[in-house]
Design a protein around this motif. Structure first.
Motif: not given
Ligand code: NDP
Length: 278
Positions: A140, A165-166, A188-189, A208-210, A228-230, A265
């Motif tokens: 990705t 930061r995943s 990050h969070s 961020v996944g939100k 990146v989110g979906i 991806t």
């Molecule tokens: P993760 O859930 O593993 O990571 C999310 C990150 O966002 C964490 O580092 C977290 O911080 C941070 N975060 C969460 N809430 C907040 C906030 N309120 N403020 C700031 N930072 C925050 O997710 P992924 O990296 O795996 O995936 C992210 C998104 O991308 C998802 O929607 C997923 O579906 C999508 N995705 C899409 C792909 C594609 O091919 N298009 C491939 C992979 C993912 P902390 O580390 O502190 O918890």
């Protein structure tokens, strides 16, 4: 109004380039074969695996499927990976994640030979990226770099902010932007004043996944926004981590969801499969 970065078109272009290269490599007797392992039958995973096999067929990469039942033990899965690691015909190995709860994901990731780690998740692949050596890069973030490159968006000297930061997206993304000479901030969070930090960005990458969390208040005028989110909304439509309708008028370029980062991806997975035999 922003340029819409067309991930579908870029991924198609990349796949066509790879198809040509694979034909050339075949003529030299070099053949890529991807082993795709799926444990259990999670419907979303089945769709991803199906799409990966389709992409292999399009490009001319061989694929071998290993569909294992949900109750497969960790030992059985590791034994299969060992066998595939030793099989010279297999040039790439992919185990579709997530695996069932009784199997430790990290153990599986670490067992795949770094020479066949086309997902780029092995600690050796991540380490190589970190110190600027050759190795497989997580698909990705690697796809996002290709999107920027094909869209003529230069990273050098730019303020780049990555939200998330995943291990598979945020961290490798930050390293790639750094490698391209961006000035990189990772959020990050626990980040304080997230809006303020994001507003510094010339290039803002959101993982961020939100759903729709990033609104126009987070975005500087003229910024490039990569989403990146979906997520699937209640109405059945897909959306990203960025509120596209509110953000697009403010930025110079943006990736839509769907049709932005997503298609890249799989294209980059194919790129990694070809890299394995280059
Ligand atoms: P993760 O859930 O593993 O990571 C999310 C990150 O966002 C964490 O580092 C977290 O911080 C941070 N975060 C969460 N809430 C907040 C906030 N309120 N403020 C700031 N930072 C925050 O997710 P992924 O990296 O795996 O995936 C992210 C998104 O991308 C998802 O929607 C997923 O579906 C999508 N995705 C899409 C792909 C594609 O091919 N298009 C491939 C992979 C993912 P902390 O580390 O502190 O918890």
């Amino acid at each position: 109004m922003a340029d819409i970065i067309d991930g579908k078109a870029v991924s198609q272009r990349l796949k066509d380039e790879l198809k040509e290269e694979v034909a050339g490599l075949k003529a030299q007797g070099k053949e890529a074969v991807l082993a795709v392992i799926q444990v259990g039958n999670d419907p979303a995973s089945s769709v991803y695996v199906g799409n990966k096999k389709k992409a292999c067929a399009y490009i001319g990469i061989g694929s071998e499927s290993y569909e294992l039942p949900e109750e497969t033990t960790q030992e059985e899965l590791l034994a299969l990976i060992d066998r595939l690691n030793e099989d010279d015909k297999i040039t790439g190995i992919l185990c579709q994640l997530p695996v069932p709860g009784h199997i430790d994901e990290d153990t599986i990731i670490r067992r795949i030979s770094p020479l066949k780690d086309v997902d780029g998740f092995h600690p050796m692949s991540v380490g190589a990226l970190c110190i600027g050596e050759k190795g497989f890069v997580s698909c990705t973030p690697a796809g996002i770099m290709k999107l920027l490159e094909y869209s003529d968006i230069d990273v050098e000297g730019k303020e780049c902010v990555v939200v998330g930061r995943s291990n598979i997206v945020g961290k490798p993304m930050a390293l790639l932007l750094l490698r391209a000479n961006g000035t990189v901030t990772v959020c990050h969070s626990r980040t304080k004043n997230l809006q303020e930090v994001c507003r510094r960005a010339d290039i803002l990458v959101v993982a961020v996944g939100k759903p729709k969390m990033i609104t126009e208040e987070y975005v500087k005028d003229g910024a490039v926004v990569i989403d990146v989110g979906i997520h699937r909304m209640d109405n059945g439509k897909l959306c990203g981590d960025v509120d596209y309708d509110r953000v697009a008028p403010k930025c110079s370029a943006i990736t839509p969801v769907p049709g932005g980062v997503g298609p890249m991806t799989i294209a980059m997975l194919m790129y990694n499969c070809v890299n394995a035999i280059r």
